[in-house]
Design a protein around this motif. Sequence first.
Motif, short mmCIF file in Angstrom:
data_model
loop_
_atom_site.label_atom_id
_atom_site.label_comp_id
_atom_site.label_asym_id
_atom_site.label_seq_id
_atom_site.Cartn_x
_atom_site.Cartn_y
_atom_site.Cartn_z
N ILE A 199 -8.64 8.32 5.80
CA ILE A 199 -8.48 7.11 4.98
C ILE A 199 -7.43 7.35 3.89
CG2 ILE A 199 -9.64 5.68 3.25
CD1 ILE A 199 -12.18 5.91 4.97
N THR A 200 -7.49 8.52 3.24
CA THR A 200 -6.51 8.84 2.20
C THR A 200 -5.11 8.95 2.78
OG1 THR A 200 -8.24 10.12 1.08
CG2 THR A 200 -5.99 10.43 0.30
N ALA A 201 -5.01 9.52 3.99
CA ALA A 201 -3.70 9.64 4.65
C ALA A 201 -3.11 8.27 4.94
CB ALA A 201 -3.85 10.44 5.95
N ALA A 202 -3.97 7.28 5.22
CA ALA A 202 -3.48 5.92 5.46
C ALA A 202 -2.87 5.35 4.18
CB ALA A 202 -4.62 5.03 5.94
N GLY A 203 -3.51 5.61 3.02
CA GLY A 203 -2.93 5.18 1.75
C GLY A 203 -1.61 5.86 1.48
N PHE A 204 -1.52 7.15 1.76
CA PHE A 204 -0.28 7.90 1.62
C PHE A 204 0.82 7.28 2.49
CE2 PHE A 204 2.70 11.16 2.91
CZ PHE A 204 2.88 11.96 1.79
N ALA A 205 0.49 7.01 3.76
CA ALA A 205 1.47 6.43 4.69
C ALA A 205 1.95 5.06 4.22
CB ALA A 205 0.85 6.33 6.09
N GLU A 206 1.05 4.25 3.68
CA GLU A 206 1.42 2.91 3.23
C GLU A 206 2.40 2.98 2.06
OE1 GLU A 206 1.65 -1.08 3.65
OE2 GLU A 206 0.60 0.35 4.96
N VAL A 207 2.17 3.91 1.15
CA VAL A 207 3.11 4.08 0.03
C VAL A 207 4.48 4.49 0.55
CG1 VAL A 207 3.64 5.44 -2.04
CG2 VAL A 207 1.31 4.63 -1.64
N MET A 208 4.50 5.41 1.53
CA MET A 208 5.78 5.85 2.09
C MET A 208 6.53 4.68 2.76
SD MET A 208 5.90 8.98 1.21
CE MET A 208 4.98 8.35 -0.22
N ARG A 209 5.80 3.85 3.47
CA ARG A 209 6.43 2.69 4.11
C ARG A 209 6.98 1.72 3.06
NH1 ARG A 209 1.51 2.81 7.22
NH2 ARG A 209 1.84 3.83 9.23
N LYS A 210 6.22 1.51 2.01
CA LYS A 210 6.59 0.52 0.98
C LYS A 210 7.85 0.93 0.24
CE LYS A 210 5.56 -3.26 -1.33
NZ LYS A 210 5.48 -4.59 -0.66
N THR A 211 8.06 2.23 0.06
CA THR A 211 9.28 2.68 -0.63
C THR A 211 10.54 2.37 0.17
OG1 THR A 211 9.23 4.90 0.37
CG2 THR A 211 8.03 4.60 -1.71
N GLY A 212 10.40 2.23 1.49
CA GLY A 212 11.56 1.99 2.35
C GLY A 212 12.36 3.24 2.62
N ASP A 213 11.90 4.37 2.12
CA ASP A 213 12.68 5.60 2.25
C ASP A 213 12.53 6.29 3.59
OD1 ASP A 213 13.59 5.14 -0.28
OD2 ASP A 213 13.07 7.12 -1.08
N ILE A 214 11.57 5.84 4.42
CA ILE A 214 11.50 6.39 5.79
C ILE A 214 12.73 5.95 6.56
CG2 ILE A 214 10.26 6.35 7.98
CD1 ILE A 214 7.67 6.14 6.43
N GLU A 215 13.03 4.64 6.49
CA GLU A 215 14.21 4.12 7.17
C GLU A 215 15.48 4.72 6.57
OE1 GLU A 215 11.76 2.35 5.99
OE2 GLU A 215 10.86 1.32 7.71
N THR A 216 15.49 4.86 5.24
CA THR A 216 16.66 5.45 4.58
C THR A 216 16.89 6.88 5.04
OG1 THR A 216 16.24 4.11 2.60
CG2 THR A 216 17.68 6.03 2.34
N LEU A 217 15.79 7.63 5.16
CA LEU A 217 15.89 9.02 5.61
C LEU A 217 16.50 9.09 7.01
CD1 LEU A 217 15.18 12.05 5.29
CD2 LEU A 217 12.92 11.52 6.20
#
Length: 440
Positions: free
Chosen positions: A301-319
């Motif tokens: 469950i905590t990992a899902a929150g972590f993943a959502e923050v990463m998606r929201k930053t948009g930096d996955i696509e940027t990376l």
Amino acid sequence: MNAVVIAVLIMLVLSLLRVQVVLALAIGALAGGLVGGLGLNETITVFTEGLGNNATIALSYALLGAFALGLSKTGLPELLVSGALKVTKKQGDTRKKALSKALLLFIIVTISIFSQNLIPIHIAFIPILVPPLLLIFNELKMDRRALASSITFGLTAPYILLPVGFGLIFHQILQKEMEKSGLSVDMTMIPKAMALPVAGMVIGLLIALFVTYRKPRTYEDRDIANESESIPSHYTKRSIGFAVLAIIGTVAVQIMTESMILGALSGIVILFLTGSFSLKESDVIFTDGMKMMAFIGFVMITAAGFAEVMRKTGDIETLVNQTAVLFDGNQVLAALTMLLVGLLVTMGIGSSFATIPIIATIFVPLAQELGFSPLAIVALVGTAAALGDAGSPASDSTLGPTAGLNADGQHNHIWDTCVPTFLHYNIPLVLFGWIAILIL
């Protein structure tokens, strides 16, 4: 700096320093959100909203824990343990001990593989089966890092290669997300594309068992608390028959409904109707079974929150886009870089299944533009997603082995499970996945 890189590095460093995984994930998510420009309040909001994304998975694990504990009341684990005792009995000389170790490792790997494909209860078997065997492992002086490597191999390699059970789910997600990204592939292509990467994992397993962790390691014989000792378990031909019936029912319902929740519930109902446990015992079984899997559920469950923050930053696509600039049409460099990006993403969120939608959107069109064949693109996306599942502190493939091997407090999650599995599976996956992408 890229928010994803910062967040994952902080999470990994804290984990290596033995900070509790849930706390390490939360701190990493907070740091990533702030670096990504979300601000404190928005980061907390996004993290909180994302917690529910893995709620279904957490409930599935809780019910699978109850089902596994219900199975234990049929005496099935006792049967397996007694078989292991016969294996180790009278192993006077070193040669016989070595054979006993090899056979036990083979049994552990086989059961782990079956838990993904033949009897899809996933990691729920581990806290039931492994703790009773710890004294046997101690007697044989088996290095638990080898055992962790064996279990993690059985939990990951089958779903990567075989389209059965959890493997079917992985392959379906892979096919669906690649199609959404502009490349239609046949399901039969996926095992062909993933055969070489999985061969690398087999080599990693052999190195772990017969080279890295082959030497004896001494552990103390400690009592293991069993919260369910009040419910006796013994086996008969009849009870084992009911256990097999419940397993078949669980598999059938899960295949028909594609739901682990319904599959686990069906197995529990069958065990109850066949008298494997009474109505009075059912409350203890549900409570203890869910408690047994609760920590893993909280991490997911905590990992899902972590993943959502990463998606929201948009930096996955940027990376991904930033690394694409470095390729300049170079297939060799492009393949390696995309694999390493996949490793970073999966290490952070702890789920190869959840990584596929994140990376497929960018990797598929980019790989097509670079001239990779469809089979090579399948190998690229599949391997990039699978990377990091072994070795991630937040992955059920590492949390599961630790749950069983640390029942007596002598097995560290990071240094005895995550680091060994990272070294022996991610390195071969990168190497053999890279070769597969270039030659297919």
